[in-house]
Motif scaffolding. Sequence first.
Motif, short mmCIF file in Angstrom:
data_model
loop_
_atom_site.label_atom_id
_atom_site.label_comp_id
_atom_site.label_asym_id
_atom_site.label_seq_id
_atom_site.Cartn_x
_atom_site.Cartn_y
_atom_site.Cartn_z
N SER A 153 -19.27 65.32 117.50
CA SER A 153 -19.43 63.99 116.93
C SER A 153 -20.86 63.46 117.05
O SER A 153 -21.25 62.55 116.34
N ARG A 154 -21.66 64.07 117.92
CA ARG A 154 -23.04 63.58 118.13
C ARG A 154 -23.98 63.89 116.98
O ARG A 154 -25.07 63.33 116.90
N VAL A 155 -23.58 64.79 116.07
CA VAL A 155 -24.46 65.15 114.96
C VAL A 155 -24.23 64.30 113.71
O VAL A 155 -24.75 64.60 112.63
N PHE A 156 -23.48 63.19 113.86
CA PHE A 156 -23.22 62.32 112.71
C PHE A 156 -24.53 61.82 112.08
O PHE A 156 -24.60 61.62 110.87
N ASN A 157 -25.56 61.62 112.90
CA ASN A 157 -26.82 61.09 112.37
C ASN A 157 -27.46 62.06 111.37
O ASN A 157 -28.10 61.63 110.42
N LEU A 158 -27.27 63.36 111.56
CA LEU A 158 -27.82 64.32 110.59
C LEU A 158 -27.03 64.31 109.30
O LEU A 158 -27.58 64.60 108.23
N ILE A 159 -25.75 63.96 109.36
CA ILE A 159 -24.96 63.81 108.13
C ILE A 159 -25.51 62.63 107.33
O ILE A 159 -25.75 62.74 106.12
N VAL A 160 -25.73 61.51 107.99
CA VAL A 160 -26.29 60.33 107.32
C VAL A 160 -27.68 60.67 106.78
O VAL A 160 -28.02 60.31 105.64
N LEU A 161 -28.48 61.39 107.54
CA LEU A 161 -29.81 61.78 107.10
C LEU A 161 -29.74 62.70 105.88
O LEU A 161 -30.58 62.60 104.98
N GLY A 162 -28.74 63.54 105.82
CA GLY A 162 -28.55 64.41 104.65
C GLY A 162 -28.34 63.61 103.37
O GLY A 162 -28.84 63.96 102.30
N ILE A 163 -27.61 62.51 103.48
CA ILE A 163 -27.42 61.64 102.32
C ILE A 163 -28.75 60.97 101.97
O ILE A 163 -29.14 60.93 100.80
N ALA A 164 -29.44 60.47 102.97
CA ALA A 164 -30.73 59.81 102.74
C ALA A 164 -31.74 60.77 102.10
O ALA A 164 -32.57 60.35 101.29
N ALA A 165 -31.67 62.04 102.45
CA ALA A 165 -32.62 63.04 101.93
C ALA A 165 -32.58 63.10 100.41
O ALA A 165 -33.59 63.44 99.77
N GLN A 166 -31.45 62.75 99.82
CA GLN A 166 -31.33 62.77 98.37
C GLN A 166 -32.16 61.66 97.72
O GLN A 166 -32.35 61.67 96.50
N HIS A 167 -32.66 60.74 98.52
CA HIS A 167 -33.45 59.62 98.01
C HIS A 167 -34.92 59.76 98.40
O HIS A 167 -35.66 58.79 98.35
N MET A 168 -35.31 60.98 98.81
CA MET A 168 -36.69 61.23 99.21
C MET A 168 -37.21 62.48 98.52
O MET A 168 -36.43 63.24 97.96
N ASP A 169 -38.52 62.67 98.58
CA ASP A 169 -39.18 63.71 97.79
C ASP A 169 -39.48 64.98 98.56
O ASP A 169 -40.59 65.50 98.48
N PHE A 170 -38.52 65.50 99.31
CA PHE A 170 -38.74 66.71 100.08
C PHE A 170 -37.63 67.72 99.76
O PHE A 170 -36.50 67.34 99.48
N THR A 171 -37.98 69.00 99.83
CA THR A 171 -36.98 70.03 99.56
C THR A 171 -36.06 70.22 100.76
O THR A 171 -36.43 69.88 101.90
N LYS A 172 -34.93 70.81 100.51
CA LYS A 172 -33.98 71.10 101.59
C LYS A 172 -34.62 72.02 102.63
O LYS A 172 -34.42 71.86 103.83
N GLU A 173 -35.43 72.96 102.17
CA GLU A 173 -36.10 73.89 103.08
C GLU A 173 -37.08 73.16 103.99
O GLU A 173 -37.20 73.48 105.17
N GLN A 174 -37.79 72.16 103.46
CA GLN A 174 -38.70 71.37 104.29
C GLN A 174 -37.92 70.62 105.37
O GLN A 174 -38.36 70.54 106.51
N TRP A 175 -36.77 70.07 105.00
CA TRP A 175 -35.93 69.39 105.98
C TRP A 175 -35.51 70.36 107.08
O TRP A 175 -35.59 70.04 108.27
N TYR A 176 -35.05 71.55 106.68
CA TYR A 176 -34.61 72.56 107.66
C TYR A 176 -35.72 72.89 108.65
O TYR A 176 -35.48 72.99 109.85
N GLU A 177 -36.93 73.10 108.13
CA GLU A 177 -38.06 73.47 109.01
C GLU A 177 -38.30 72.41 110.08
O GLU A 177 -38.49 72.73 111.25
N VAL A 178 -38.27 71.15 109.67
CA VAL A 178 -38.53 70.08 110.63
C VAL A 178 -37.35 69.90 111.59
O VAL A 178 -37.56 69.67 112.78
N ILE A 179 -36.15 70.03 111.10
CA ILE A 179 -34.97 69.95 111.99
C ILE A 179 -35.08 71.03 113.06
O ILE A 179 -34.88 70.77 114.25
N GLU A 180 -35.43 72.25 112.65
CA GLU A 180 -35.55 73.36 113.60
C GLU A 180 -36.61 73.09 114.67
O GLU A 180 -36.46 73.49 115.82
N LYS A 181 -37.68 72.40 114.30
CA LYS A 181 -38.77 72.12 115.26
C LYS A 181 -38.48 70.90 116.13
O LYS A 181 -39.13 70.72 117.16
#
Length: 189
Positions: free
Chosen positions: A141-169
Amino acid sequence: MATKNIMIVGVGGQGTLLTSRILGGLALAGGYDVKLSEVHGMAQRGGSVVTYVRYGENVAEPIVEEGQADVIIAFEKLEALRYAHFLKKDGALIVNDWRIDPMPVVIGAAEYPENILENLKKDHKVYTVNATEEAKKLGNSRVFNLIVLGIAAQHMDFTKEQWYEVIEKTVPPKTIDINKKAFDVGYQL
């Protein structure tokens, strides 16, 4: 590019600060000037937490003014109501449909407002998800914030791969896979 103004609002312990670090890291990796500001308040006691992330060609200050947020990410619906006046007319308000009673409600000194989401939808473009329940389906249940962030990502100008790279770091190494799965759940909604 015009400066993008993002606000992340929630209650202490919901991952607001981690989410702002992910967004800030993403904008830096994209070559933008980035300014972050965090307001903790009584965060460790379940109080309100607000973070501002501003990015663009040249960002002078970290604070988002009222009526200027392109996106507000709200991890709790009362926090969405509390900060909705910061949203631009055409901005997106992404809300975790979750209730956490603030201390005045807990002690009986106030009542939790009814129909928050319905009232927000009268004046704003609102995207809702019960991210906490979706995160439970993933087993954490603690990863709910990344679910919300996934929705927000659709309203920003970055690729899914860019998101993955930063999440990993940014997230702890042992939680990378579950956080990326959570992001995907939101990204596909």
